[in-house]
Design an enzyme around this catalytic site. Sequence first.
Site, mmCIF file in Angstrom:
data_model
loop_
_atom_site.group_PDB
_atom_site.id
_atom_site.type_symbol
_atom_site.label_atom_id
_atom_site.label_comp_id
_atom_site.label_asym_id
_atom_site.label_seq_id
_atom_site.Cartn_x
_atom_site.Cartn_y
_atom_site.Cartn_z
ATOM 1 N N ASP A 139 0.816 -0.705 -0.204
ATOM 2 C CA ASP A 139 -0.009 0.021 0.288
ATOM 3 C C ASP A 139 0.627 1.258 0.011
ATOM 4 O O ASP A 139 1.561 1.446 1.019
ATOM 5 C CB ASP A 139 -0.651 0.143 1.589
ATOM 6 C CG ASP A 139 -1.501 1.167 0.781
ATOM 7 O OD1 ASP A 139 -1.436 2.251 0.835
ATOM 8 O OD2 ASP A 139 -3.264 0.670 1.975
ATOM 9 N N HIS A 140 0.787 1.554 -0.900
ATOM 10 C CA HIS A 140 2.128 3.003 -1.616
ATOM 11 C C HIS A 140 2.201 4.252 0.277
ATOM 12 O O HIS A 140 2.675 4.669 0.472
ATOM 13 C CB HIS A 140 2.252 3.156 -2.681
ATOM 14 C CG HIS A 140 1.298 4.467 -3.278
ATOM 15 N ND1 HIS A 140 0.030 4.140 -3.479
ATOM 16 C CD2 HIS A 140 1.482 5.484 -2.948
ATOM 17 C CE1 HIS A 140 -0.949 5.082 -3.793
ATOM 18 N NE2 HIS A 140 0.264 6.053 -3.545
ATOM 19 N N HIS B 298 -5.532 2.295 1.157
ATOM 20 C CA HIS B 298 -4.878 3.893 1.292
ATOM 21 C C HIS B 298 -5.726 4.276 2.684
ATOM 22 O O HIS B 298 -5.780 4.876 3.546
ATOM 23 C CB HIS B 298 -4.927 4.661 0.407
ATOM 24 C CG HIS B 298 -3.920 4.392 -0.641
ATOM 25 N ND1 HIS B 298 -3.018 3.190 -0.938
ATOM 26 C CD2 HIS B 298 -4.595 4.837 -2.109
ATOM 27 C CE1 HIS B 298 -3.116 2.939 -1.951
ATOM 28 N NE2 HIS B 298 -3.900 3.904 -2.728
HETATM 29 C C1 BG6 Z 1 -3.647 4.768 -6.227
HETATM 30 C C2 BG6 Z 1 -5.091 5.064 -6.832
HETATM 31 O O1 BG6 Z 1 -3.353 4.014 -5.457
HETATM 32 O O2 BG6 Z 1 -3.473 5.857 -5.318
HETATM 33 C C3 BG6 Z 1 -5.374 6.208 -7.846
HETATM 34 O O3 BG6 Z 1 -4.788 3.670 -7.435
HETATM 35 C C4 BG6 Z 1 -4.816 7.255 -7.273
HETATM 36 O O4 BG6 Z 1 -6.085 6.178 -8.580
HETATM 37 C C5 BG6 Z 1 -2.904 7.262 -6.861
HETATM 38 O O5 BG6 Z 1 -4.419 8.044 -8.178
HETATM 39 C C6 BG6 Z 1 -3.317 8.078 -5.737
HETATM 40 O O6 BG6 Z 1 -1.402 8.464 -5.182
HETATM 41 P P1 BG6 Z 1 -0.950 9.683 -4.233
HETATM 42 O O7 BG6 Z 1 0.296 8.748 -4.198
HETATM 43 O O8 BG6 Z 1 -0.830 10.423 -5.449
HETATM 44 O O9 BG6 Z 1 -1.786 10.765 -3.379
#
Ligand code: BG6
Length: 487
Positions: free
Chosen positions: A174-175, A237
């Site tokens: 989960d980044h 997230h």
């Molecule tokens: C991803 C989603 O996991 O996270 C995308 O699939 C989203 O739809 C993105 O745009 C948002 O990541 P960040 O790091 O730009 O907030």
Amino acid sequence: MPRDPVNKLLLFGATGDLAQRMLLPSLYGLHADGLLPQGLTIVGAARTEHTDDSYREFAKKALDKFLPEDRKDESAVDTYLQRLAYQPIDMSDFAQFKPLAEKVGDVTGGLAIYLSTAPSLFEAAITGLEQAGLGGPTVRIGLEKPLGYDLASSQEINDAVAKVFPEDRTFRIDHYLGKETVQNIMALRFGNTFFEPIWNARGIENVQITIAETVGLEERAGYYDGAGALRDMVANHILQLLALVAMEPPARYDKTAIRDEKAKVFHSLRRITPEDVGKVVVTGQYGAGASGGEIVKGYTDELGKASDTETFVAIKANVDNWRWQGVPFYLRTGKRLPVRRSEIAIQFKPVPHSMFAGRGGMLQPNVLVIRLQPEEYIQLLVMAKEPGLDRDGVKLREVPLNLSLDAEFAGARRRIAYERLLLDLIEGDQTLFVRRDEVEAQWTWIDSIRAGWSANGTRPKSYASGSWGPSAAIALTERDGVTWQDD
Ligand code: BG6
């Protein structure tokens, strides 16, 4: 945590958008700072035909495009590209895993696989890897979302993975957990004494978690239209952020203690019933409007067909345990909102009695704002007296106590979340990866919402691009006398 680095990395989806924007630049960042194990080789794999050399050129172009200027160092780029090799593969064809394994070569020194693929290809990919000898005890696997689209499909994927890779070799990504400010939630809560005594239903009125984006569908129509905001952003997230805010203090900073506490939070989420779903969940889909300074089309025009997929969702959630009884967690996320912003706002209770009431002073309850992006800061809104003789009454004003992480740690380079996560995968630290029981508890809760939607025939309400979602999202909090922080 003892490091257990591998000396090979196999990157599926090596020509995709994520690889170009995030993975290749992140690995370069680690390489340039001397953080990758000496001799680590990176094999890219995807459907596209490439030789090792043409893949290196492809990677170089990605770095040219996505690396910030000040990170480009020609000699580091050259030595980085030397680490790369490539093998084309059609993952639905088992036979093609054999030449892939040959390309990877000996894995006794450890192999980390990064698998980002459509849920429908997961089982085939895992079986292919095993049959080709890429599933042994020295191999670990990183799994990128989406890990299914509901509890049943995620269990199916997890079962297929578990047949080959036990949990301690499975790294679910989960980044958001790789983001510096997200980890800072733990530092703030558990590295300081003053918040913890009031970090509960006695001290906190409500919690708001917002992930607002200005982008629309981008190039991901195929995936996104089948997913929607609830699955794409809340199921992972937003719920991870909620867990970090709500969890009990873990005994240690390690993978077991932290993930145990997060899992307990997910299990404590109050199920949303079909009777309640209309009251506590708002869904929307963007129409035409202006967002991020541009005139933009509505979702269905962008998609080219009719759709009931939600691009916005706002939820009033509850965590049913002693600490959080009666404290709403307002969650919202959406595409084509007015700004790009990820933020947690903790609204504290008002003072029990205001001594300023008769003298014209208005008190605002304290708010702690944790801004995750685009800026990184922590801000505590406190009441202070305006300078003056106060002959017409004391004038109080809300002022921010600021901790700008950008400024305070100006010398420290901000790493892309994936740098941290790829390094942890390579070194075998699971602390910031999601455990199976967490994922399943997350899906259980998400499924309860979706079941309510289908029982009620819920369809998303339209909102203009560039607005904060349908007006019902405002009403969701206003009904409780609460305003979304900082609209
Ligand atoms: C991803 C989603 O996991 O996270 C995308 O699939 C989203 O739809 C993105 O745009 C948002 O990541 P960040 O790091 O730009 O907030």
